[in-house]
Design a protein around this motif. Structure first.
Motif, PDB file in Angstrom:
ATOM      1  N   PHE A 164       0.350   2.454  -1.763  1.00 15.64           N
ATOM      2  CA  PHE A 164       0.195   1.142  -1.132  1.00 15.64           C
ATOM      3  C   PHE A 164       1.169   0.145  -1.747  1.00 15.64           C
ATOM      4  O   PHE A 164       1.471   0.218  -2.933  1.00 15.64           O
ATOM      5  N   TYR A 174       1.388  -4.142  -2.108  1.00 16.73           N
ATOM      6  CA  TYR A 174       0.695  -5.418  -1.949  1.00 16.73           C
ATOM      7  C   TYR A 174       1.620  -6.541  -2.408  1.00 16.73           C
ATOM      8  O   TYR A 174       2.477  -6.362  -3.263  1.00 16.73           O
ATOM      9  N   PRO A 217      -4.323 -10.079  -4.105  1.00 15.99           N
ATOM     10  CA  PRO A 217      -3.270  -9.262  -3.486  1.00 15.99           C
ATOM     11  C   PRO A 217      -3.458  -9.142  -1.976  1.00 15.99           C
ATOM     12  O   PRO A 217      -4.573  -8.962  -1.503  1.00 15.99           O
ATOM     13  N   PHE A 236      -2.376  -6.985   1.398  1.00 22.91           N
ATOM     14  CA  PHE A 236      -1.876  -5.678   1.818  1.00 22.91           C
ATOM     15  C   PHE A 236      -0.574  -5.808   2.604  1.00 22.91           C
ATOM     16  O   PHE A 236      -0.436  -6.685   3.474  1.00 22.91           O
ATOM     17  N   TYR A 252       1.031   1.077   3.812  1.00 28.34           N
ATOM     18  CA  TYR A 252       0.370   2.242   3.237  1.00 28.34           C
ATOM     19  C   TYR A 252       1.075   3.523   3.679  1.00 28.34           C
ATOM     20  O   TYR A 252       1.438   3.660   4.849  1.00 28.34           O
ATOM     21  N   LEU A 298       1.627   5.124   7.434  1.00 26.06           N
ATOM     22  CA  LEU A 298       0.535   5.101   8.396  1.00 26.06           C
ATOM     23  C   LEU A 298       0.115   3.696   8.802  1.00 26.06           C
ATOM     24  O   LEU A 298      -0.529   3.527   9.838  1.00 26.06           O
ATOM     25  N   ASP A 299       0.435   2.717   8.004  1.00 26.66           N
ATOM     26  CA  ASP A 299       0.020   1.348   8.315  1.00 26.66           C
ATOM     27  C   ASP A 299       1.054   0.402   7.724  1.00 26.66           C
ATOM     28  O   ASP A 299       1.274   0.415   6.521  1.00 26.66           O
ATOM     29  N   ARG A 342      -6.511   9.195   0.096  1.00 29.19           N
ATOM     30  CA  ARG A 342      -7.104   7.958   0.577  1.00 29.19           C
ATOM     31  C   ARG A 342      -8.351   8.239   1.395  1.00 29.19           C
ATOM     32  O   ARG A 342      -8.286   8.370   2.611  1.00 29.19           O
ATOM     33  N   LYS A 397     -12.634   6.961   1.379  1.00 23.29           N
ATOM     34  CA  LYS A 397     -13.519   5.963   0.788  1.00 23.29           C
ATOM     35  C   LYS A 397     -14.109   6.517  -0.498  1.00 23.29           C
ATOM     36  O   LYS A 397     -14.496   7.683  -0.570  1.00 23.29           O
ATOM     37  N   GLY A 398     -14.147   5.698  -1.478  1.00 22.86           N
ATOM     38  CA  GLY A 398     -14.724   6.126  -2.741  1.00 22.86           C
ATOM     39  C   GLY A 398     -13.724   6.649  -3.742  1.00 22.86           C
ATOM     40  O   GLY A 398     -14.105   7.097  -4.806  1.00 22.86           O
ATOM     41  N   THR A 399     -12.432   6.616  -3.429  1.00 23.52           N
ATOM     42  CA  THR A 399     -11.435   7.059  -4.400  1.00 23.52           C
ATOM     43  C   THR A 399     -10.780   5.851  -5.060  1.00 23.52           C
ATOM     44  O   THR A 399     -10.520   4.855  -4.416  1.00 23.52           O
ATOM     45  N   GLU A 400     -10.497   5.981  -6.334  1.00 22.99           N
ATOM     46  CA  GLU A 400      -9.953   4.884  -7.120  1.00 22.99           C
ATOM     47  C   GLU A 400      -8.462   4.741  -6.875  1.00 22.99           C
ATOM     48  O   GLU A 400      -7.732   5.730  -6.824  1.00 22.99           O
ATOM     49  N   ALA A 401      -8.018   3.507  -6.723  1.00 24.53           N
ATOM     50  CA  ALA A 401      -6.590   3.225  -6.617  1.00 24.53           C
ATOM     51  C   ALA A 401      -6.086   2.706  -7.948  1.00 24.53           C
ATOM     52  O   ALA A 401      -6.737   1.896  -8.598  1.00 24.53           O
ATOM     53  N   PHE A 416      -3.075   0.758  -9.959  1.00 25.98           N
ATOM     54  CA  PHE A 416      -2.018  -0.208  -9.709  1.00 25.98           C
ATOM     55  C   PHE A 416      -0.979  -0.192 -10.820  1.00 25.98           C
ATOM     56  O   PHE A 416      -1.312   0.009 -11.992  1.00 25.98           O
TER      57      PHE A 416
END
Lengths: 115, 108
Positions: free
Chosen positions: A33, A35, A43, A45, A48, A55-56, A98, A100-104, A106
């Motif tokens: 990602f 930001y 931050p 967005f 991604y 994708l985004d 990516r 839900k529930g996974t840590e990003a 930075f």
């Protein structure tokens, strides 16, 4: 490396100059990602990637902003014809995958100042 | 994506417990609630994440009521080094959406 690495840490650009900001994600991380963080704000967005696929890119503020991740690892955020309003900290984050529930994780960011 | 609302700032003293509440009234059924911490000149750092009830790790606890329309981050016995900005996020599938965060100041 052990974490997400961004370079340069600081960049001063003259208005109208093109800049390129680099992100080295954690090895093996699929998701990446970008930001933008203005002073005193959270931050925002920008874009991604999943592997090399973007994708985004809904957060990119204008067509002067371009991001790529050609081999699915290192990513570059390019800003063309920089303007003063582009001055901000640009943060890169990566995660294993990516869902839900996974840590990003930075990086420390690149502080861009346009003069 | 669900929008979050949290206090702009909070003050505390060393050794006290700090609770920061975040509201997210339109959270979706399968959204997670995640908290990040950010120090000056650093990127945000993951603190804790949960879906419902209570989650505890070595640094914090997260309380989520049954309706999941709010959540509370609890920091036990804060120290000066806990002075930071804390962000509550409701996690969509792909992008993390940050609000303005809560600026916590811990004094001696």
């Amino acid at each position: 490396g052990a974490g997400v690495s961004q370079s340069p840490r600081y960049k001063v650009a003259k208005r109208g100059q093109d800049v390129a900001l680099r992100c080295d994600p954690i090895s093996g991380h699929v998701s990446l990602f970008w930001y933008q963080q203005a002073l005193g704000q959270g931050p925002e967005f920008l874009t991604y990637f999943q592997n090399e696929a973007q994708l985004d890119k809904s957060g990119l503020p204008s067509d002067r902003f371009f991001a790529e991740r050609p081999e699915g690892s290192v990513s570059t955020l390019k800003i063309q014809r920089t303007q003063q309003e582009d001055s901000a900290v640009y943060l890169c984050a990566s995660s294993l995958i990516r869902t839900k529930g996974t840590e990003a994780f930075f990086g420390q960011g690149t502080r861009l100042t346009v003069v | 994506l669900a929008k979050t609302t949290q206090p702009i700032s909070m003050d505390s003293y060393e050794g006290q417990e700090v609770n920061i509440t975040c509201s997210h009234n339109n959270i979706a059924t399968n959204d997670y609630i995640t908290w990040y911490q950010q120090f000056p000149s650093q990127g945000p750092r993951f603190i804790i994440q949960g879906y419902k009830t209570k989650v505890t790790n070595e640094v914090a606890s997260l309380f989520i009521p049954a309706d999941r329309k709010s959540s509370t981050l609890s920091l036990p016995r804060v120290s000066l080094s806990d002075t930071a900005v804390y962000y509550c996020l409701v996690e969509g599938f792909q992008k993390l959406v940050f609000g303005t965060g809560t600026r916590l100041l811990v004094s001696p």
